[in-house]
Structure formats: C-alpha cells, structure tokens
Design an enzyme around this catalytic site. Structure first.
Site, short mmCIF file in Angstrom:
data_model
loop_
_atom_site.label_atom_id
_atom_site.label_comp_id
_atom_site.label_asym_id
_atom_site.label_seq_id
_atom_site.Cartn_x
_atom_site.Cartn_y
_atom_site.Cartn_z
N GLU A 166 0.91 -0.57 6.67
CA GLU A 166 1.16 -2.01 6.86
C GLU A 166 2.63 -2.29 7.14
O GLU A 166 2.96 -3.30 7.77
CB GLU A 166 0.67 -2.81 5.64
CG GLU A 166 1.47 -2.67 4.35
CD GLU A 166 1.08 -1.47 3.50
OE1 GLU A 166 0.45 -0.54 4.02
OE2 GLU A 166 1.43 -1.46 2.29
N CYS B 7 -2.49 4.02 -0.32
CA CYS B 7 -1.72 4.60 -1.40
C CYS B 7 -2.57 4.71 -2.67
O CYS B 7 -3.44 5.57 -2.74
CB CYS B 7 -0.41 3.85 -1.60
SG CYS B 7 0.85 4.91 -2.31
N HIS C 70 2.04 3.82 3.58
CA HIS C 70 1.85 2.37 3.75
C HIS C 70 1.93 1.99 5.23
O HIS C 70 3.00 1.59 5.71
CB HIS C 70 2.91 1.62 2.95
CG HIS C 70 2.71 1.70 1.48
ND1 HIS C 70 1.87 0.85 0.80
CD2 HIS C 70 3.19 2.56 0.56
CE1 HIS C 70 1.86 1.17 -0.49
NE2 HIS C 70 2.66 2.22 -0.65
N1 GLN Z 1 0.96 4.32 -8.42
C1 GLN Z 1 0.68 5.26 -7.41
C2 GLN Z 1 1.75 6.33 -7.29
O1 GLN Z 1 2.85 6.13 -7.75
C3 GLN Z 1 0.47 4.58 -6.07
C4 GLN Z 1 1.69 3.89 -5.59
C5 GLN Z 1 1.40 2.91 -4.47
O2 GLN Z 1 0.27 2.48 -4.30
N2 GLN Z 1 2.41 2.55 -3.73
O3 GLN Z 1 1.51 7.36 -6.72
#
Ligand code: GLN
Length: 547
Positions: free
Chosen positions: A521, A380, A519
């Site tokens: 994970e 992410c 994600h």
């Molecule tokens: N802050 C970033 C976004 O909102 C990444 C979010 C995250 O890593 N879950 O896109």
C-alpha cells in the site's frame, strides 16, 4: 536557484496541510519543475515509529527505512517522488542530534541554546540536497502558537533572511468558519492567525483558506487587506468529493500561479493536468462497486490505515469501480461467528498490526475467506495470520502460532511458524536483533528485494521476476514450514534473494488468496495503482458478479 515554500497552519489542526502541500507539489511538477517535499514535526518523539496509530495515524515507511509521518504518504501519492529519511524530522530528532553533538564536544564548550544551536540544526536539515530540485516544499506540523513549534518558525524566519532574496515564500493554511445563525463566513480567526505569525517575524505570501464552499470575492478582498496579501493569493480550499480532485481544484483557484507569482516566475503556459482529470473522472463516474471488509485492530481512527484505504481507492480507479471499505474489529470474531459479518463482502483484507489483541479473530477471517473462496489479501500481520491458519487447519499443526504473542512465548507447546527474526541481510550487510532491543527503529524496515516464483499468481500480477517492496516488522514466517504448507496448498511465491525469508504466500486453488510480508500500500499512487491492489479489486468485482 532552489526555491523554498514553507507551509504553516493556523486556527485549528487537521485542515489538510499535508494534502495542500502534496497537491501544490503535483501542480509544480505538472509545470515541469523538479520538487521535493519535507515535513518538520514539532513533537518530541524522535520519530513516529513508536507512536500509537490510534493517536497519530499510520506510520509511513520510506524505501530507505525511515518511519515517518503519514503526510509523507500524501506527498508520494500525489507526486510519485519517493520520500527519503531526510524528508521527515521532529523536535525529538533535532534535540537528539544537538545533544549528541554537545556530548561529542562539537560545540567547543559553548552554552547550548535554542537559538542558535537548535535553529541551526533545523536550517541544516532544510538544506539537505537543496541543489537537486527546483522547489523544496517544507511543511511545519502543528499550528502557529504551539510552544513546540516556535524553534521551527524561528528557524524558517532566519532561513529566509539568510537565503538569496526572493528564494523563500510562506504559505499559511487557515479555516474560515461559517456561522449558521448569522449566515456569515468569518475572517477574524484567520486575521488573528496571521497576526500571530507576524509577531514571530513571518508574513505570509499566500493564504489558503479552508471553508465548506468557495470563498466569495468580498471575503477574499477583506482578508487580502487585513492580512497584507494580494487578493489573487487568497486561495479557497473548499470541500471536495475526493482528495484527488485537489490538484485540479487548487489550480482552478490559482494556487500554482500565486506561488509562481510570489517568486516572480513566468507562468504563461498551462500545466498538463490530464492525469488528475483521468483520476477524478474515474472516481466520480465509477461503473461497478465492491464492498471490502478490512478486519483489523485500529479500526476507530481512519488515518490508522491511511495508505491501505488509499491503495484500495487506487485499485478501484484501475478497475473503474467504487470501493466501499468497511472496518471491522477483529476481536468481534472471537465471540461471534465471522460469517454473519463477512458474508456480504466481496473481499476481505487483513492489514498489518502489532500485539496480541484480535489475532484469533483475524485467523478466523482468513479461514472464512479460504473456505468460502472469497478474495483474501493479508498484509504483513495479515499474511502471518493466513500462514498460521493454513498451518493449523491444512497442515494439521494445531499449535501453530507466532512468537510475537506473549502468552505463546511462555508456552513450550507452540509451533512457531512465525518467529522473531534475529538476523538478516540488508544491502549485503548482516543485521542482528534481540527481543530485548529497544523499540525505536529496530524492525526490518524499508525496501527489500523478493524473487517471484515463475508462473505463480504473484508473478502474473507483477509481471516481473523481481520486486522491491517496503517492510516494517519484527517477525517472519519460518521457511522451514515451506514444504508442509506447500504440500497442503499454501505456496511460497515470493522469497528473499538468499532464499531464507518468505515474502509472499498464495493459495493456487482459490480465486484470490495472497499474503505479503511487506506493505504494498505504501507504493500505490492514484495514477499508478499498485498491481496487487488493482488485481485484488478486479477479483472482488468478479466475486460481486457471483453473489
Ligand atoms: N507485528 C508483526 C511483526 O512485527 C507484523 C507487523 C506489521 O503488520 N507491520 O512482524
């Protein structure tokens, strides 16, 4: 008849109620039952989505886009049952529902009270989809005696009273402290905790007692007598090497048989626990070892990246290797050279995160991994950082940055390779968002499909052309920089079905450099490690052989 197990906690918090619930779920599954696990949290936040990971640990996201308590992650990891948004509720959400009904006039002018309106709302929640499973396991967050918890305890008391006789049981988790000076294991706090439960009309059928070691027979008998529970239903929960030994340990202590007994169910057959034996053997007898640096922001609280830590362990299980994860605060690299910190690791992972702090450090970590050809996994925000790094240093877009960072937003000079997503398609419907929207529940959340480029590393790892992974973010890599980045070695190997949103990037000319917008994970299990984590640890093992 659906059977309900209500799990409560007493004496102190952090005893592992979530894990115990998850392990019991796994044991009931191993006996052939269909189960669902639910968490009822007494806090007043509407959901954990806006709670600080420093305070509350990770936010677990479900396929259907709910931002939930991290215990739902344990439930999924132990049972493989995908959690839904109807598996997690808080007082805040219950009260918002009640107040919304009141505003709609649904209560026909009645005075709105905790009993019956709030308790009814809780009971309705517990019943959702009850007929789909044999067992519904409902964990009540917090500890007995907490003011916020009272409506929940009252609701489950009423629930058991209203349901068919014998369809509900209560399991209470407590602590047995050991007093060093007298060399004694003390049962009194548990007795008090049960007394507290009884005073609100709940009598536990099973006591799960945490202690360093197995509870001797004499203390079990004493607890049974004073707490009015069968001796066989006093279950020891002693410290284990790994949480994944919990299903086996609880089975050996008789937890599943105590539960079946409490419902009056037969349990002659022994459950098939072979998957848990394999998992435990893999963890206890690894053949290799890798050291992974996790360069992030929320490094002070282990639970802040709970699913990542677990998914790395699962990757280790897949490779029969021990994974040693070290958490490094990204901010350090803004002052000090990353190489002195990172050179001794076999792989680097930059996890998700929000806000500006430490981002330049994460970008430097991605640069170090790319240049030194050390396996890099960006998740992410970690992917967004890798893209910014590649844009700046490979694509010569020196002012590449993300619109997320306020300073950047105020400057006209920046090249927003990562931008705020204002519009996307969810299940065939267009979703729109403004930067000024309120924070709760407004990100791109839940499972979305991605199409993988044939022949890419991602495709080889997944061995599938299409994947579904869970998202939780507001910002996206801008597809318009695809050409310039690909010409410079960073390929977009996973893209949303409409071709607009980059989901995976990778560097072909590198042992392992992958960034994912989602994600992974959140979907990894000890008995089914996520392919990206398995392959990342495989690459780390290869790296360990080089150094
Ligand atoms: N802050 C970033 C976004 O909102 C990444 C979010 C995250 O890593 N879950 O896109």
């Amino acid at each position: 008849m659906t059977r309900f197990v209500f799990i409560t906690g007493g004496v102190v918090s952090s005893l592992g109620k979530g894990l115990t619930t998850a392990a019991l779920g796994a044991l009931l599954q191993a006996r052939g039952y269909k189960i669902r696990l639910r968490k009822l949290d007494p806090y007043l936040n509407v959901d954990p989505g806006t709670m600080s990971p420093f305070e509350h640990g990770e936010v677990f996201v479900t396929d259907d886009g709910a931002e939930t308590d991290l215990d739902l992650g344990h439930y999924e990891r132990f049972t493989g049952v995908a959690a839904k948004n109807t598996d997690s509720i808080s007082s805040g959400k219950i009260y918002s529902n009640v107040l919304e009904k009141e505003r709609n006039g649904d209560y026909l002018g009645k005075t709105i009270q905790v009993i019956p309106h709030v308790t009814n709302e809780i009971k309705e929640f517990i019943k959702i989809g009850e007929n789909e499973v044999d067992f519904m396991l409902c964990e009540i967050g917090g500890t007995v005696g907490d003011i916020e918890g009272l409506p929940f305890f009252e609701a489950i008391r009423q629930f058991a009273r209203e349901k068919e006789h014998g369809s509900c049981i209560f399991m209470h988790l407590t602590l047995l402290p050991f007093i060093d000076t007298s060399g004694e294991l003390k049962t009194k706090p548990t007795q008090h905790s049960v007394k507290e439960l009884r005073s609100i009309g709940l009598s536990p059928d099973i006591l799960v007692c945490r202690a360093k070691e197995r509870i001797p027979e004499i203390e079990r008998e004493k607890l049974a007598l004073f707490c009015n529970v069968k001796t066989e239903s006093i279950i020891s929960a002693y410290d284990l090497n790994s949480i994944y030994e919990a299903p086996l340990a609880f089975h050996n202590e008789g937890l599943d048989t105590a539960v079946l007994d409490a419902f009056g169910l037969e349990w002659k057959k022994t459950p098939d626990l072979s998957i848990w034996k394999d998992v435990a053997d893999n963890i206890n007898f690894p053949e290799g070892e890798v050291r992974i640096a996790i360069v992030g922001k929320y490094t002070k609280l282990g639970d802040a990246y709970k699913s990542i830590a677990e998914a790395l362990t699962h990757g280790g299980i897949a490779n029969n290797a021990k994974v040693i994860a070290d958490w490094i605060d990204a901010e350090i690299f803004e002052k000090e050279d990353p190489s002195s910190y990172l050179q001794n690791f076999h792989a680097i992972l930059v996890p998700g995160g929000f806000g500006e702090r430490g981002v330049e450090g994460k970008i430097l970590a991605a640069k170090f991994a790319r240049e030194k050809k050390i396996p890099y996994f960006g998740i992410c925000l970690g992917m967004q950082m890798a893209v910014i790094e590649a844009a700046r240093n490979l694509g010569k877009l020196e002012n590449a940055n993300s619109e997320e960072f306020t300073e950047v937003n105020n400057s006209n000079e920046i090249i927003p390779v990562v931008f705020h997503l204002g519009k996307w398609i969810d299940n065939g419907k267009i979703v729109t968002r403004k930067t000024t929207d309120k924070k709760g529940g407004t990100m791109r959340l839940g499972a979305y499909e991605a199409i993988l480029t044939p022949g890419s590393k991602a495709h080889k790892i997944y061995k599938e052309p299409k994947i579904w992974e869970r998202h939780r973010h507001r910002f996206e890599v801008d597809i318009k920089y695809q050409e310039i980045l690909e010409n410079n070695g960073l390929c977009f190997s996973g893209i949303s079905p409409d071709g607009s949103l980059p989901e995976i990037v990778e560097i072909t000319n590198h042992p392992w450099f992958i960034g994912v917008q989602f994600h992974p994970e959140l979907k990894s299990k000890p008995f089914a490690p996520h392919p990206l984590f398995s392959d990342f640890i495989r690459a780390a093992l290869e790296q360990s052989r080089l150094v």
